[in-house]
Design a protein around this motif. Structure first.
Motif, PDB file in Angstrom:
ATOM      1  N   LYS A   1       4.543   8.975  -8.776  1.00  0.00           N
ATOM      2  CA  LYS A   1       5.752   8.909  -9.594  1.00  0.00           C
ATOM      3  C   LYS A   1       7.001   9.242  -8.804  1.00  0.00           C
ATOM      4  O   LYS A   1       7.972   9.816  -9.321  1.00  0.00           O
ATOM      5  CB  LYS A   1       5.650   9.814 -10.813  1.00  0.00           C
ATOM      6  N   VAL A   2       6.959   8.864  -7.515  1.00  0.00           N
ATOM      7  CA  VAL A   2       8.127   9.070  -6.650  1.00  0.00           C
ATOM      8  C   VAL A   2       9.132   7.935  -6.840  1.00  0.00           C
ATOM      9  O   VAL A   2      10.340   8.140  -6.803  1.00  0.00           O
ATOM     10  CB  VAL A   2       7.703   9.182  -5.173  1.00  0.00           C
ATOM     11  N   ILE A   3       8.615   6.703  -7.029  1.00  0.00           N
ATOM     12  CA  ILE A   3       9.496   5.541  -7.244  1.00  0.00           C
ATOM     13  C   ILE A   3       9.284   5.024  -8.654  1.00  0.00           C
ATOM     14  O   ILE A   3       8.249   5.278  -9.290  1.00  0.00           O
ATOM     15  CB  ILE A   3       9.230   4.416  -6.217  1.00  0.00           C
ATOM     16  N   SER A   4      10.255   4.277  -9.104  1.00  0.00           N
ATOM     17  CA  SER A   4      10.192   3.744 -10.472  1.00  0.00           C
ATOM     18  C   SER A   4       9.280   2.519 -10.538  1.00  0.00           C
ATOM     19  O   SER A   4       8.952   1.885  -9.522  1.00  0.00           O
ATOM     20  CB  SER A   4      11.594   3.361 -10.950  1.00  0.00           C
ATOM     21  N   ALA A   5       8.900   2.175 -11.751  1.00  0.00           N
ATOM     22  CA  ALA A   5       8.056   0.980 -11.957  1.00  0.00           C
ATOM     23  C   ALA A   5       8.791  -0.291 -11.563  1.00  0.00           C
ATOM     24  O   ALA A   5       8.198  -1.259 -11.057  1.00  0.00           O
ATOM     25  CB  ALA A   5       7.614   0.908 -13.425  1.00  0.00           C
ATOM     26  N   GLN A   6      10.106  -0.309 -11.751  1.00  0.00           N
ATOM     27  CA  GLN A   6      10.895  -1.487 -11.398  1.00  0.00           C
ATOM     28  C   GLN A   6      10.853  -1.733  -9.897  1.00  0.00           C
ATOM     29  O   GLN A   6      10.708  -2.873  -9.450  1.00  0.00           O
ATOM     30  CB  GLN A   6      12.330  -1.304 -11.893  1.00  0.00           C
ATOM     31  N   ASP A   7      11.004  -0.679  -9.107  1.00  0.00           N
ATOM     32  CA  ASP A   7      10.947  -0.843  -7.646  1.00  0.00           C
ATOM     33  C   ASP A   7       9.564  -1.299  -7.209  1.00  0.00           C
ATOM     34  O   ASP A   7       9.434  -2.153  -6.324  1.00  0.00           O
ATOM     35  CB  ASP A   7      11.303   0.487  -6.964  1.00  0.00           C
ATOM     36  N   PHE A   8       8.526  -0.737  -7.800  1.00  0.00           N
ATOM     37  CA  PHE A   8       7.169  -1.123  -7.411  1.00  0.00           C
ATOM     38  C   PHE A   8       6.853  -2.565  -7.802  1.00  0.00           C
ATOM     39  O   PHE A   8       6.160  -3.278  -7.074  1.00  0.00           O
ATOM     40  CB  PHE A   8       6.145  -0.173  -8.058  1.00  0.00           C
ATOM     41  N   ASN A   9       7.361  -3.010  -8.956  1.00  0.00           N
ATOM     42  CA  ASN A   9       7.108  -4.392  -9.376  1.00  0.00           C
ATOM     43  C   ASN A   9       7.680  -5.406  -8.370  1.00  0.00           C
ATOM     44  O   ASN A   9       7.104  -6.461  -8.108  1.00  0.00           O
ATOM     45  CB  ASN A   9       7.708  -4.648 -10.753  1.00  0.00           C
ATOM     46  N   GLY A  10       8.854  -5.106  -7.788  1.00  0.00           N
ATOM     47  CA  GLY A  10       9.438  -5.987  -6.777  1.00  0.00           C
ATOM     48  C   GLY A  10       8.564  -6.079  -5.550  1.00  0.00           C
ATOM     49  O   GLY A  10       8.370  -7.161  -4.971  1.00  0.00           O
ATOM     50  N   VAL A  11       8.020  -4.964  -5.126  1.00  0.00           N
ATOM     51  CA  VAL A  11       7.133  -4.939  -3.961  1.00  0.00           C
ATOM     52  C   VAL A  11       5.846  -5.710  -4.248  1.00  0.00           C
ATOM     53  O   VAL A  11       5.345  -6.458  -3.422  1.00  0.00           O
ATOM     54  CB  VAL A  11       6.824  -3.477  -3.560  1.00  0.00           C
ATOM     55  N   GLU A  12       5.299  -5.503  -5.449  1.00  0.00           N
ATOM     56  CA  GLU A  12       4.061  -6.192  -5.832  1.00  0.00           C
ATOM     57  C   GLU A  12       4.271  -7.711  -5.900  1.00  0.00           C
ATOM     58  O   GLU A  12       3.396  -8.490  -5.505  1.00  0.00           O
ATOM     59  CB  GLU A  12       3.577  -5.666  -7.174  1.00  0.00           C
ATOM     60  N   LEU A  13       5.454  -8.136  -6.397  1.00  0.00           N
ATOM     61  CA  LEU A  13       5.760  -9.568  -6.475  1.00  0.00           C
ATOM     62  C   LEU A  13       5.779 -10.192  -5.085  1.00  0.00           C
ATOM     63  O   LEU A  13       5.205 -11.268  -4.873  1.00  0.00           O
ATOM     64  CB  LEU A  13       7.106  -9.755  -7.181  1.00  0.00           C
ATOM     65  N   ARG A  14       6.424  -9.522  -4.118  1.00  0.00           N
ATOM     66  CA  ARG A  14       6.498 -10.062  -2.760  1.00  0.00           C
ATOM     67  C   ARG A  14       5.116 -10.140  -2.131  1.00  0.00           C
ATOM     68  O   ARG A  14       4.805 -11.058  -1.376  1.00  0.00           O
ATOM     69  CB  ARG A  14       7.438  -9.218  -1.901  1.00  0.00           C
TER      70      ARG A  14
ATOM     71  N   ASP B   1       0.836  -1.216   0.000  1.00  0.00           N
ATOM     72  CA  ASP B   1       0.000   0.000   0.000  1.00  0.00           C
ATOM     73  C   ASP B   1       0.866   1.259   0.000  1.00  0.00           C
ATOM     74  O   ASP B   1       0.576   2.245  -0.706  1.00  0.00           O
ATOM     75  CB  ASP B   1      -0.930  -0.005   1.219  1.00  0.00           C
ATOM     76  N   ARG B   2       1.947   1.260   0.795  1.00  0.00           N
ATOM     77  CA  ARG B   2       2.816   2.449   0.874  1.00  0.00           C
ATOM     78  C   ARG B   2       3.510   2.716  -0.465  1.00  0.00           C
ATOM     79  O   ARG B   2       3.539   3.841  -0.964  1.00  0.00           O
ATOM     80  CB  ARG B   2       3.852   2.260   1.987  1.00  0.00           C
ATOM     81  N   ASN B   3       4.036   1.656  -1.059  1.00  0.00           N
ATOM     82  CA  ASN B   3       4.750   1.824  -2.329  1.00  0.00           C
ATOM     83  C   ASN B   3       3.796   2.094  -3.481  1.00  0.00           C
ATOM     84  O   ASN B   3       4.184   2.737  -4.468  1.00  0.00           O
ATOM     85  CB  ASN B   3       5.598   0.599  -2.635  1.00  0.00           C
ATOM     86  N   LYS B   4       2.571   1.665  -3.349  1.00  0.00           N
ATOM     87  CA  LYS B   4       1.584   1.935  -4.400  1.00  0.00           C
ATOM     88  C   LYS B   4       1.287   3.425  -4.462  1.00  0.00           C
ATOM     89  O   LYS B   4       1.171   4.019  -5.556  1.00  0.00           O
ATOM     90  CB  LYS B   4       0.296   1.156  -4.113  1.00  0.00           C
ATOM     91  N   ALA B   5       1.166   4.032  -3.252  1.00  0.00           N
ATOM     92  CA  ALA B   5       0.908   5.475  -3.206  1.00  0.00           C
ATOM     93  C   ALA B   5       2.089   6.254  -3.776  1.00  0.00           C
ATOM     94  O   ALA B   5       1.915   7.247  -4.516  1.00  0.00           O
ATOM     95  CB  ALA B   5       0.616   5.901  -1.772  1.00  0.00           C
ATOM     96  N   LEU B   6       3.310   5.810  -3.464  1.00  0.00           N
ATOM     97  CA  LEU B   6       4.489   6.485  -3.989  1.00  0.00           C
ATOM     98  C   LEU B   6       4.604   6.314  -5.502  1.00  0.00           C
ATOM     99  O   LEU B   6       5.005   7.228  -6.227  1.00  0.00           O
ATOM    100  CB  LEU B   6       5.755   5.944  -3.313  1.00  0.00           C
ATOM    101  N   PHE B   7       4.218   5.140  -5.975  1.00  0.00           N
ATOM    102  CA  PHE B   7       4.299   4.886  -7.415  1.00  0.00           C
ATOM    103  C   PHE B   7       3.274   5.727  -8.175  1.00  0.00           C
ATOM    104  O   PHE B   7       3.569   6.239  -9.270  1.00  0.00           O
ATOM    105  CB  PHE B   7       4.065   3.403  -7.690  1.00  0.00           C
ATOM    106  N   ASP B   8       2.085   5.869  -7.559  1.00  0.00           N
ATOM    107  CA  ASP B   8       1.056   6.697  -8.204  1.00  0.00           C
ATOM    108  C   ASP B   8       1.504   8.164  -8.306  1.00  0.00           C
ATOM    109  O   ASP B   8       1.121   8.885  -9.253  1.00  0.00           O
ATOM    110  CB  ASP B   8      -0.267   6.603  -7.425  1.00  0.00           C
TER     111      ASP B   8
END
Length: 377
Positions: free
Chosen positions: A131-144, A122-129
């Protein structure tokens, strides 16, 4: 006068003794038995051997459970004919305390990991929305996060299997079904019995034995003296102890390469395909004898085996051939195969010869009622 009478008496006694001796010797030189003689015959001879054994189904399967537990219900009886997939019995699972406790702990641990992965997601999703973090970083979080959800599903499924024997995704392991079509030969368990699953370390408990009774084979043993004369595809005649006056055709298919010593004799296992008659119901395990023809001679010169004698020193076979009235001469012969009654003559005799019947047996005299009374007195 008395001396003369005495000498005469002695002379008469001496003459009597001489006469009696001569008579005894002459009568002993004569054979009191008049021997008969028979001519050789031409006949067919088959040498056979008999193998003892039993008839068994070629395809026989033991049905074992896929999970340990207690027999809750048995749905079939011995003698019933089943098809592949038919239900045989049902098992009630009794969970193992250690396995159950481990499964519960795994579920709790999976929930904790998923909860933490949910917060991180949830935290990284908000940051990704934003555009604070890259898609690559968010994909790792989503995979876990997705892996944590799947781990919880797996842990709950394993817990369900331990509790009830199934995860609810297919046929329950608690249902024991037939894997082949055939007749139920044996059900060694009953309701309430505990059974063990089949695994790499344990063969498991047999719940039922199923076999195809339309495809039977003969299993027997032959002596080492006869096994060298057997050949694959030789015909056999099978006689069953339970079915009188009926023989079944069979064909030899296997002869063991190694013998087994039993009671001082080496026996070799043989197998033969039995051709059944649909008019007769053959049960598994019937005792059987297999007759095998291991030698055959057609239209050969033969005599009764009882007429053959053997020399005490050389042990060579011979017969006595008639050369005149109650006169016989010894003649060495060469023997071929025998069927236990007649024996083949390879050399030493002609069809015109007559062989002495040397082993005459006198008929047993019947005891009359008068003789019985005399014996009792």
């Amino acid at each position: 006068m008395k001396k003369v009478f005495k000498y005469i008496l002695i002379g008469i006694l001496v003459l009597g003794v001489i006469y009696a001796t001569n008579f005894f010797i002459s009568t002993n030189n004569q054979d009191p038995i008049k021997y008969e003689s028979v001519a050789p015959i031409r006949t067919n001879i088959e040498k056979k051997t008999v193998a003892t054994g039993k008839v068994v189904p070629e395809d026989q399967v033991e049905i074992k459970p896929q999970i340990s537990g207690i027999i809750e219900e048995v749905f079939v009886k011995e003698g019933e004919i089943l098809k592949s997939g038919d239900l045989i019995a049902k098992i009630k699972v009794v969970p193992n305390e250690a396995a159950l406790n481990s499964a519960l702990g795994r579920v709790d641990n999976a929930k904790i990991v998923l909860s933490n992965a949910q917060i991180d997601y949830d935290r990284n999703k908000a940051l990704f929305d934003k555009k604070v973090i890259s898609a690559q970083d968010f994909n790792g979080v989503e995979l876990r996060f997705n892996q944590a959800k799947q781990e919880l599903i797996n842990a709950e499924a394993d817990l369900q299997i331990i509790k009830s024997g199934t995860a609810g995704r297919g046929a329950a392991n608690t249902n024991i079904r037939s894997t082949v079509s055939g007749t139920v030969l044996d059900i060694p368990v009953k309701k309430g019995d505990q059974v063990i699953e089949s695994n790499n370390f344990n063969p498991g408990t047999t719940v039922a034995t199923i076999a195809d009774l339309t495809n039977m084979i003969f299993e027997g043993q032959v002596d080492e003296a006869e096994v060298g004369k057997l050949k694959i595809d030789m015909p056999l005649q099978i006689s069953l102890g339970a079915i009188n006056d009926k023989t079944f055709e069979a064909k030899l298919r296997f002869v063991a390469p190694q013998g087994v010593e039993e009671q001082g004799a080496v026996q070799f296992k043989i197998e033969a395909n039995v051709f059944l008659d649909t008019n007769f119901f053959v049960r598994a395990g019937y005792s059987a004898n297999a007759t095998i023809v291991i030698g055959e001679s057609t239209d050969v010169l033969a005599i009764k085996e009882a007429l053959v004698q053997f020399d005490e020193e050389t042990e060579e076979p011979f017969v006595e051939v008639e050369i005149g009235e109650q006169q016989f001469e010894k003649r060495t012969i060469e023997l071929g195969i025998s069927d236990g009654i007649n024996v083949e003559i390879l050399s030493g005799l002609k069809e015109t010869d007559k062989v002495k019947v040397w082993n005459i047996t006198e008929p047993i005299k019947k005891t009359s009622d008068k003789d019985k009374k005399k014996k009792r007195r």
